[in-house]
Design a protein around this motif. Sequence first.
Motif, PDB file in Angstrom:
ATOM      1  N   SER A 133      69.893  32.121 156.325  1.00  0.00           N
ATOM      2  CA  SER A 133      69.314  31.288 155.270  1.00  0.00           C
ATOM      3  C   SER A 133      68.303  32.046 154.427  1.00  0.00           C
ATOM      4  N   THR A 134      67.889  33.224 154.891  1.00  0.00           N
ATOM      5  CA  THR A 134      66.943  34.010 154.093  1.00  0.00           C
ATOM      6  C   THR A 134      67.628  34.737 152.943  1.00  0.00           C
ATOM      7  N   MET A 135      68.960  34.754 152.924  1.00  0.00           N
ATOM      8  CA  MET A 135      69.698  35.447 151.870  1.00  0.00           C
ATOM      9  C   MET A 135      70.050  34.457 150.742  1.00  0.00           C
ATOM     10  N   GLN A 136      70.137  34.994 149.522  1.00  0.00           N
ATOM     11  CA  GLN A 136      70.493  34.149 148.378  1.00  0.00           C
ATOM     12  C   GLN A 136      72.006  33.918 148.298  1.00  0.00           C
ATOM     13  N   ARG A 137      72.784  34.940 148.687  1.00  0.00           N
ATOM     14  CA  ARG A 137      74.233  34.767 148.601  1.00  0.00           C
ATOM     15  C   ARG A 137      74.918  35.789 149.496  1.00  0.00           C
ATOM     16  N   PHE A 138      76.174  35.477 149.823  1.00  0.00           N
ATOM     17  CA  PHE A 138      77.057  36.403 150.510  1.00  0.00           C
ATOM     18  C   PHE A 138      78.364  36.422 149.727  1.00  0.00           C
ATOM     19  N   ASP A 139      78.764  37.631 149.255  1.00  0.00           N
ATOM     20  CA  ASP A 139      80.035  37.747 148.544  1.00  0.00           C
ATOM     21  C   ASP A 139      81.217  37.733 149.511  1.00  0.00           C
ATOM     22  N   ALA A 140      80.978  38.138 150.755  1.00  0.00           N
ATOM     23  CA  ALA A 140      82.024  38.100 151.774  1.00  0.00           C
ATOM     24  C   ALA A 140      81.353  38.088 153.144  1.00  0.00           C
ATOM     25  N   VAL A 141      82.049  37.494 154.100  1.00  0.00           N
ATOM     26  CA  VAL A 141      81.550  37.427 155.476  1.00  0.00           C
ATOM     27  C   VAL A 141      82.648  37.965 156.393  1.00  0.00           C
ATOM     28  N   LEU A 142      82.382  39.073 157.085  1.00  0.00           N
ATOM     29  CA  LEU A 142      83.307  39.649 158.052  1.00  0.00           C
ATOM     30  C   LEU A 142      82.940  39.124 159.440  1.00  0.00           C
ATOM     31  N   ILE A 143      83.897  38.546 160.119  1.00  0.00           N
ATOM     32  CA  ILE A 143      83.669  37.987 161.453  1.00  0.00           C
ATOM     33  C   ILE A 143      84.485  38.795 162.440  1.00  0.00           C
ATOM     34  N   GLY A 144      83.800  39.544 163.322  1.00  0.00           N
ATOM     35  CA  GLY A 144      84.476  40.385 164.296  1.00  0.00           C
ATOM     36  C   GLY A 144      84.844  39.617 165.554  1.00  0.00           C
ATOM     37  N   CYS A 145      85.833  40.142 166.272  1.00  0.00           N
ATOM     38  CA  CYS A 145      86.264  39.480 167.506  1.00  0.00           C
ATOM     39  C   CYS A 145      87.071  40.473 168.332  1.00  0.00           C
TER      40      CYS A 145
END
Length: 855
Positions: A662-674
Motif C-alpha cells: 500500500s506504500t506504492m502508488q502503482r504496479f505496472d505488473a505483478v510477478l507471482i512465483g511458485c
Amino acid sequence: MAEVTFSLRRRFRQKAFILICVVFVAIALAILYFIDRLHQSALETNLALKHRMVEQTFNDYLARAEDEMKFIGQDLSLSNYASGRELDLLFSHHEVLFFGGLDFFYIEWVNGENSMDPRARLFTKVDFDSVLEAGLMNKWASVVTKDNSILLIYKKRLVSAAQENIGFLYGFISLNDNLTLANELLESAQVSAVSVYDSEHNRILLEEHKVGVDLSGTVLHSRLPLVSPVQADLQLDILQKYTLSSATLSRALPLILAVGCVLFCCYLLLLRLIRQLIFSPLERIVYRREDTLLPYAELQPIQLQSNEYKAFIRAKEHKFTLLAESVHSAVIFCNEVAEVELINVEAKSLFPDADKSRTLFDFMPISCHQPIQEALKGGLGVVFDLTINNLSQIYQWRAYSFQNESDYRGLLLVGRNVTQETSLTWQLAQLQPLSSVVQRKVDTDAILNELGYLSTLPGPLEARHLQGWLALLISVLDDIDDVESDVVYLPIGEVFSQESARVMAAMGVEANRALLDCSIEAGAKVVAVDTCFRSLIRVLLMMVMSNDMAERRLTVRFYDSELEMIAMNDMAFRPLFYWMIKVLLATLGGQQKILQNNAVQLNLLVGEEGQSAEFHSLVADKVVAWVANDYPNTKAIKEALIRLGTHVEEYVSTDSFFTQSSTMQRFDAVLIGCDKDINAQSDMTRALQLKYNRDDLPLVWLNSTLPVEVNAHVFTLQGCSFDYSLHQVLVRACARESILPIRSSEKGRSWVMIGGSRVTKAIWYTELEKHHVITQWLADLSHYQVVLSYHAEATIVLLEPQPSRLLLAIQSAFPKVQFFSLQQWPEMPDNVSFFDMPWPYSADQIRLFTEKVMQ
C-alpha cells in the motif's frame, strides 16, 4: 568397541564413602589437634614448675661449691703444714676436690705470696690479677676472661686459729663445657635445653642441650629471672622438645572410634535414603507404563524426555512405514537368520504367502536363494532379477546388508518394477535405421547406454517422465530422419521458450534447474528455424536439465551472424547426445568444441533477418512487484528484472505484499512465483481480483514446474525464464491497466490495521473481506505520512500498543482519522477508543466490532 558402562549406585557409594572418609579424617585430625593443644597447654603450665626445679639445682650446685670453699678454708686455717706445702695438704683430700663443685681455686696470702690450683690453666691462660679484681667477698660474681672463659668467682677470707687474717681464698666454677653442671640442670627437670643469660652485660653464661635432641621442631620455651647467689641480673631459659605422645593418641583414640562409628552409621543411613528417594523412583520410571507423571518434580524432566524419545521413536517408525509404502518399490527387511521383520504392501502383493512364512526362503523362489545368502554373508552390490509370471511383471532386486539393533547383519531387499523399461528397451532394440545413409545411422549402443544410465539414477524415475524422455529422443531421431523441412523465421528467444516448455512438459524437470543466459538483444534476433535447428536446441536443453553438475547453464551469444551456444553438462558417459549433436551439426553446417570444464561449445551460422519489430524497451521504468513465495531461484529473477530496466519491489510472500504494497502508488505488473505452494499463488490472484473488482490485472505466474490449471486471466511464463522470455511476458502484462494500491480505497473509508501476528492478520483479513472492508496492513505507524496522505479519513485499528506521542501527532496532522484499540495500556491517549476484545479473536467479535465502527 563396546561402550563402557558404569553403575550410578556404585558410583554414588564410592563417592559417598570417599566423602565420609574425608570427613572422618578431618574430624580425627581436629580431635588430635585439640587434645594436643590441651596437652601442650598442660605442659606449658608444668614448664614453670620445671623452671623452679632447674633454678633450685643451679643454686644447690653453688651451695655445694660454697661448702667446698668452707672445707678448703678450714683445712688451710687449722692444719699444720709447711709454707708452700698447702697444695699438697689440700690435694691429699682429692675426693673432695675432684668430686666437689669447684673447678679450681686460687689462694692469695697476706705476705703477697699466692698459690694457684694447677687445674686453673685447663680453663684459662690469662693473668689472674685481672680476674681476681672481679671477686666479691662471700658472693658469687661472673667474669669473662680475655680468652672467652666464662667463670663464676667466689671470694672468702682465710682466718687462722688465732683469728688473724692470713689471706683470701678464691673459688672458680667454669661455665664453659661444664658437663657436670649442665647435666644436673638438664636431668633435674628432664628438659631438652637450658641456658643462663646475663641481662646486665648482654651475654650468655651457660648454654647446653641434650645430645641427640633435635630442637628444630616444636619446642616449649620458658624464660624467667634466675634467683641465685650470683650478683648479676640473670635469666634462666629452659627448652623442652614437644612430640605427639602415645598418651595423647590413647586419649584421642576412643573419641575417634566413636566418631567413626557415628559416621559409618550415617553412611549406611544415607545409602538407604538415597536408594529409597532417588534410585527406587528411577527404577520405577523404567517399568512404569502409565502416562501420568511421577510425583517427583526433579524426575519429571527425565520422564518427559523419555516420553518424548518414545514418541520420537514411534513417529520415526510411522514415518519409515509411510516411506516404505510410498517409494513405489517392494521393500523387505529381515534379520540375520532371514526372518521377515517388515514387508510393505507392494511386496505383500508380490508374495501373498509372506505372512504365513517365517523366513525369506519360505516364499521367495529358489533362484533367489543364492543371492540372498551372498548378501547375508556381507556381499556388496548383489542384484538379481525376478519375473513374477502370475502378474506379468519383472522386478529388479537389490540387496543391502546393514548392522541391526542386535549388532548382527540384517538384510534389506528393494525390488523395483522394471517391466516398462525392459519393454521399451526391447522395442528400441527392434528399431530399424532411420536412414540408409551410413553417417546418419542410429547408434543403438548409445541408446542402450542412455537407458542403463537412467535405470541407475539414485531417485525413482516415474514412468510418465521416462516416457516423455523417450518421446523427446524419438522426436529428435525423427527430425534427423526428416531430410526436407520447412524453414520459418522466428526470434530465437521464442524458439528457446517453446522448446524449453516442450522439454519440461515431457521430462517433468523443474524450470529453475536450467539457467538460460540469453539477453533480450540476442533473443530478438530473427533467424531461420527448421526441424534440425529446433532438435539441436531441444538436445542442448535436455543435456542441461538432466545435468548432475552444480551449474546447469546454457549460454546463447551472437557474434554478427554466428550463433554460439555453450552447454554445461556431465555427458562424458552418455554418448547418445554427442552422436545426435554431431549429426545435427553436420546438417546445419556447425562446429563442436569441448572446453576444459567439459562444457560443449557449438558455433554455427544462421540465416538472420534482423531484430523483431516488436522488440523495443517497452518495460523500461515500469514498476514490477516480484512476490517470490517459495520460488527457488528468486535472485536470478530479480537480477533479470533489473537488467530489463524495471523498478523492482521484492516481497517474500503474499502476506508481505498485502501488508506493505500500500506504500506504492502503482504496479505496472505483478510477478507471482511458485514452486510447490500452488494455493498461495492462486489465492493471491483471486484476492487481487476481488480487491480491485476486475479480472484483467497485469499478473504474471512464474512457476518452477508447468502448472496443471492456469487462471485464464493471468499470464504464465512457459519454459525457462530468461531475459527475453521475461521481457515478452512483461510487455503483454504491462499493456493492461496498472494496479493502484493507494487508490484502491477510494470506494469507501479505508481501514489501516497496525501490528498483529500472522495468525491475527489472517483471521481479521478473512472476516473484513466478508464485510467488503478495504484494509491496509502496516507493522507500525513510523511511515504514517505515506499512507494517510491518501486516506485522510482512515480508520486505524491498533492490534498492538503504539507510542502515545505518535498517536497525538497523527491526530493533530489528520484530524479526521479515527483510532480504535483492542488492548489497553498505560498512558493511552484519549483520542483512542478502546474496544474490549479478548484473545483469541472470533468471527462474532470481529463482526460486532466492524458494525459498531461502521455505524
